[in-house]
Structure formats: C-alpha cells, structure tokens
Design a protein around this motif. Structure first.
Motif, short mmCIF file in Angstrom:
data_model
loop_
_atom_site.label_atom_id
_atom_site.label_comp_id
_atom_site.label_asym_id
_atom_site.label_seq_id
_atom_site.Cartn_x
_atom_site.Cartn_y
_atom_site.Cartn_z
N GLU A 1 0.67 -1.03 -0.02
CA GLU A 1 0.10 0.02 -0.11
C GLU A 1 0.73 1.16 0.09
N GLU A 2 1.99 1.26 0.80
CA GLU A 2 2.81 2.45 0.85
C GLU A 2 3.51 2.67 -0.43
N CYS A 3 3.87 1.74 -1.29
CA CYS A 3 4.65 1.83 -2.53
C CYS A 3 3.50 2.16 -3.70
N LYS A 4 2.29 1.70 -3.47
CA LYS A 4 1.11 2.10 -4.43
C LYS A 4 0.81 3.53 -4.25
N ARG A 5 0.83 4.11 -3.06
CA ARG A 5 0.34 5.34 -2.67
C ARG A 5 1.64 6.40 -3.24
N SER A 6 2.69 5.94 -3.07
CA SER A 6 3.80 6.67 -3.59
C SER A 6 3.67 6.84 -4.90
N ARG B 1 1.24 6.29 -7.00
CA ARG B 1 -0.03 7.15 -7.44
C ARG B 1 0.20 8.86 -7.28
N GLN B 2 0.81 9.02 -6.15
CA GLN B 2 1.35 10.50 -6.04
C GLN B 2 2.29 10.86 -6.95
#
Length: 124
Positions: free
Chosen positions: A75-80, A82-83
């Motif tokens: 989730e951290e990697c996906k969020r990063s 996306r941003q």
C-alpha cells in the motif's frame, strides 16, 4: 513519510512475489516468476539488489542463503506511485486526471454505481 524511490516495472514484478511470499530467497522469486517471465537468474538477483539499495527490500542471511523481505508495504508503494504519477502527469491535480479517465474509459453500470457510492461517502 520520506519520498520513496521509483520502482521500475520489472521491480514491481519482484515486489509482487516478495509481498506474497516473504521472506523469500532469490531462488523462491526465480521459481515464482519462471512461468511468466523469461528472465535469467542473474537478472532477478540484480533486481533484488536494486530494491535493497533503494530501501524497498531488506534481507537476512541464514547460512549462505539471503532471505528478502519488504521494508515498505504494498500500500505504501502504491500510494507513492499514485502521488508520483499524479504530480508528473497532472501537476498534482486530481480532478483533471479523474475527468480524463471518466471521459476516455468505458465504464459498466456497476462501475458507475460503485463510483457514485464512493463519491457520496466522500461528501459525508
């Protein structure tokens, strides 16, 4: 949270295995990818090394085997990611991206209903 280094498409393939099978040896990753990737063993080991250098993975050595585990959650990697995408392509503005996708993509009635539900929950 500090900015995460970018993860290449190939590195994402490695991470998908690690998030599923952690801790995993290089051999575990090679076997997991063998059916849908034609990468040589050395390629997988190089990608693992890059991910360690980027701080996305870490490892523990037991005897002569290195076992890799994620330092960052999926989730951290996906969020990063996306941003980063939103910033690079749309200058950080969410609305133009959403409008673009909604105008360009065909959505089923069910998908439209799901989006309406998400948006109405955001209003609360």
């Amino acid at each position: 949270m500090e900015e995460q280094p970018r993860i290449s498409d190939a590195e994402w393939e490695i991470m998908k295995v690690i998030w599923t099978k952690s801790p995993a040896s290089a051999s575990d990753v090679i076997l997991a990818l063998r059916d849908h990737k034609t990468w040589k063993d050395k390629t997988v080991k190089t990608l693992l090394g890059r991910l360690v250098k980027k701080g996305i993975l870490s490892f523990e050595q037991i005897n002569r085997v290195y076992y890799y585990f994620p330092v960052r959650s999926e989730e951290e990697c996906k969020r990063s990611e996306r941003q980063s995408f939103l910033q690079r392509v749309y200058g950080g503005a969410l609305k133009p991206m959403l409008v673009h996708y909604l105008e360009e993509e065909k959505l089923s009635s069910q998908e439209i209903d799901e989006l309406k539900k998400i948006l109405s929950e955001k209003e609360k």
